[in-house]
Design a protein around this motif. Structure first.
Motif, short mmCIF file in Angstrom:
data_model
loop_
_atom_site.label_atom_id
_atom_site.label_comp_id
_atom_site.label_asym_id
_atom_site.label_seq_id
_atom_site.Cartn_x
_atom_site.Cartn_y
_atom_site.Cartn_z
N MET A 219 0.89 -1.17 0.00
CA MET A 219 0.00 0.00 0.00
C MET A 219 0.92 1.21 0.00
N ILE A 220 0.77 2.06 -1.02
CA ILE A 220 1.69 3.18 -1.18
C ILE A 220 0.95 4.49 -0.98
N ALA A 221 1.50 5.34 -0.14
CA ALA A 221 0.93 6.68 0.06
C ALA A 221 2.03 7.70 -0.13
N ALA A 222 1.76 8.70 -0.96
CA ALA A 222 2.75 9.76 -1.18
C ALA A 222 2.01 11.06 -1.46
N LYS A 223 2.53 12.12 -0.88
CA LYS A 223 1.87 13.43 -1.01
C LYS A 223 1.74 13.82 -2.48
N GLY A 224 0.54 14.22 -2.87
CA GLY A 224 0.33 14.67 -4.24
C GLY A 224 -0.02 13.55 -5.20
N TYR A 225 -0.04 12.28 -4.69
CA TYR A 225 -0.34 11.14 -5.56
C TYR A 225 -1.54 10.36 -5.04
N LYS A 226 -2.22 9.66 -5.94
CA LYS A 226 -3.33 8.80 -5.53
C LYS A 226 -2.80 7.62 -4.73
N PRO A 227 -3.41 7.31 -3.61
CA PRO A 227 -2.98 6.13 -2.85
C PRO A 227 -3.16 4.87 -3.69
N LEU A 228 -2.28 3.91 -3.49
CA LEU A 228 -2.32 2.67 -4.27
C LEU A 228 -2.32 1.47 -3.33
N THR A 229 -3.29 0.58 -3.50
CA THR A 229 -3.34 -0.68 -2.76
C THR A 229 -3.18 -1.79 -3.78
N THR A 230 -2.17 -2.62 -3.61
CA THR A 230 -1.88 -3.61 -4.66
C THR A 230 -1.23 -4.86 -4.08
N HIS A 231 -0.96 -5.82 -4.94
CA HIS A 231 -0.19 -7.02 -4.58
C HIS A 231 0.97 -7.14 -5.55
N ILE A 232 2.01 -7.85 -5.14
CA ILE A 232 2.99 -8.39 -6.09
C ILE A 232 2.81 -9.91 -6.05
N PHE A 233 2.42 -10.49 -7.18
CA PHE A 233 2.20 -11.93 -7.24
C PHE A 233 3.44 -12.65 -7.75
N ASP A 234 3.61 -13.88 -7.30
CA ASP A 234 4.68 -14.75 -7.79
C ASP A 234 4.21 -15.36 -9.11
N ALA A 235 4.88 -14.99 -10.21
CA ALA A 235 4.45 -15.44 -11.55
C ALA A 235 4.53 -16.95 -11.71
N GLU A 236 5.29 -17.61 -10.85
CA GLU A 236 5.43 -19.06 -10.99
C GLU A 236 4.34 -19.84 -10.26
N ASP A 237 3.47 -19.12 -9.56
CA ASP A 237 2.45 -19.83 -8.78
C ASP A 237 1.40 -20.44 -9.71
N GLU A 238 1.11 -21.73 -9.51
CA GLU A 238 0.16 -22.43 -10.39
C GLU A 238 -1.29 -22.02 -10.15
N LEU A 239 -1.54 -21.32 -9.06
CA LEU A 239 -2.91 -20.93 -8.73
C LEU A 239 -3.28 -19.54 -9.23
N LEU A 240 -2.38 -18.93 -10.02
CA LEU A 240 -2.61 -17.54 -10.43
C LEU A 240 -3.97 -17.33 -11.08
N ASP A 241 -4.43 -18.30 -11.85
CA ASP A 241 -5.72 -18.11 -12.53
C ASP A 241 -6.89 -18.72 -11.76
N GLN A 242 -6.66 -19.06 -10.50
CA GLN A 242 -7.79 -19.56 -9.72
C GLN A 242 -7.76 -19.04 -8.28
N ASP A 243 -7.40 -17.79 -8.15
CA ASP A 243 -7.42 -17.10 -6.86
C ASP A 243 -8.84 -17.16 -6.28
N VAL A 244 -8.98 -17.63 -5.06
CA VAL A 244 -10.32 -17.78 -4.46
C VAL A 244 -11.03 -16.43 -4.31
N VAL A 245 -10.26 -15.32 -4.29
CA VAL A 245 -10.91 -14.00 -4.16
C VAL A 245 -10.82 -13.16 -5.43
#
Lengths: 286, 286
Positions: A219-245
């Motif tokens: 979660m990134i917050a910086a003055k003058g910028y839109k706050p950003l909430t994100t993830h960094i995913f592991d590209a090697e994970d086999e579940l990438l296309d079946q995230d339960v959420v």
């Protein structure tokens, strides 16, 4: 006064809310009323089924506290959080995409110095993230606050696991004058969302697996910028296309590079081999 | 894996729940998903608005306990409870109509003997209800359990008001061999629903009055018959057509008759004048 029909009842409820003074609140309430009533009529919801729903919502609320947010977990599992993120994110071309916050963000995690580890016990594969925060035109964003949180190697967040030290694998960094910060952590792992609460009933009823692909929250917050909430995913994970959420966006997946150098490992205070990632967060102006 | 569109996300969420084994649960979940997602897309719900909704639901759950059910109050205010009652009640012609249970039913209220008062302190206008429970063909229903609850003259239920004795104006009667029971109470009063919780925010935002017309709650259970949850409304109440929770059915309103006889008052152990009501609950077979 005479007996109302179903449609008249819905119209009466809509009329009763038509004087809501805030135009946006009115829009939201009126739409919610129309869809909730349409749902009840469509499935002919019984009073016993309604009471079951009341009980699930009540239990989710009662279970929620500063450390666990079961109502968010429900929203996540129903794909509502991912959809809200999609319709409202408005990340411009070239900006880092956002995704859901999830139920495990905790207020009050401590500041970590650049290069300081958020892993407070020896558990997983060491990982170094050389982070940078920039704006859409490539300008450096210094003094940004970068909150990160992830599960330990056992797949549990500190708040789920009494064995973990408080604030294990959480904390926030600050970007320096060059927009840079250095995260020391462990490789994130895929993990099952907790199914011991009312949201677990939904997962079991639908016969879904409860897994999320490996990721680090940021979660990134910086003055003058839109706050950003994100993830960094592991590209090697086999579940990438079946995230339960349903929270994966392809642009957020990265390959973590293995580094066998004993010398470089020592410089970071970890054991070789370790994983490396260069990651740039691109923020839009507020 | 590629980036999904909004419609594809909704379809992915629907697909993920399509294997729900219980057909009825599947029907309800799929319909709920379609309507929830349609609502989010229609109003373009922002993440801040979503978080406000999460907070309201969480607060409603956390506030709910054995004595107050704020999630039910939300459902009542949105007209969902009244609509569920309407689509699912299925009361056959001639049967007493049902209505919402409301947020103030409490388990464990004590049994009252026929003619015993549920009013545990001297507060309102005395009222005697000569009750009877019958079946649709007029047959006597004995040994029925009749739970009743209402506010005190100050408009508050016992569980809202620390000044009231526990179980004031609650209890259950049993119908005798002739299906009869005698309730001693006070005249019910119109009252505002509590607006000190998150549901109150909705009432204020919509600039609605928070009032319910005067009524006594009743819940009837008898072996071999469908349970009945209903109200008896005071036909003279001016708020009958503007109940904040939309629960009035015209067939449930009655005129309470004034009796000035000192002698009859003494027989009931009350002071003249007092109010009288003959009320017959007509149950459908299970």
């Amino acid at each position: 006064m005479r007996q109302m029909t179903e449609d008249e009842l819905t119209q009466t409820v809509l009329d009763a809310h038509a004087k809501t003074s805030d135009a946006r609140v009115r829009e939201i309430v009126m739409s919610l009323l129309r869809h909730l009533h349409a749902f009840v009529r469509e499935v002919r919801l019984t009073e016993a089924e309604w009471m079951k729903g009341i009980e699930l919502i009540t239990a989710a609320g009662r279970m929620s506290d500063a450390k666990r947010q079961e109502v968010i977990l429900f929203s996540d599992l129903l794909g509502v959080s991912a959809l809200v993120n999609m319709v409202s994110a408005g990340v411009p071309e070239g900006g880092t995409e956002s995704t859901v916050i999830g139920p495990f963000f905790v207020e009050g995690a401590p500041e970590r110095k650049s290069g300081e580890s958020i892993a407070l016990r020896d558990s997983g594969e060491p990982m170094i993230i050389r982070g940078k925060v920039v704006g859409l035109e490539g300008e450096t964003v210094s003094h940004a606050r970068i909150d990160v949180w992830q599960t330990d190697a056992n797949g549990m967040y500190d708040v789920q696991d009494p064995e973990q030290p408080e604030h294990n694998l959480r904390g926030f960094y600050r970007s320096n004058e060059r927009g840079e910060f250095l995260v020391k952590t462990i490789r994130p792992t895929s993990y099952p969302i907790p199914t011991d609460g009312p949201a677990g009933e939904l997962v079991r009823a639908a016969k879904r697996h409860p897994w999320r692909p490996a990721h680090l929250h940021a979660m990134i917050a910086a003055k003058g910028y839109k706050p950003l909430t994100t993830h960094i995913f592991d590209a090697e994970d086999e579940l990438l296309d079946q995230d339960v959420v349903f929270a994966v966006k392809p642009s957020l997946a990265r390959e973590f590079k293995r580094n066998d150098s004993e010398q470089e490992a020592r410089r970071h205070g970890v054991k070789a081999p370790f994983l490396e990632l260069d990651y740039t967060f691109v923020l839009a102006r507020a």
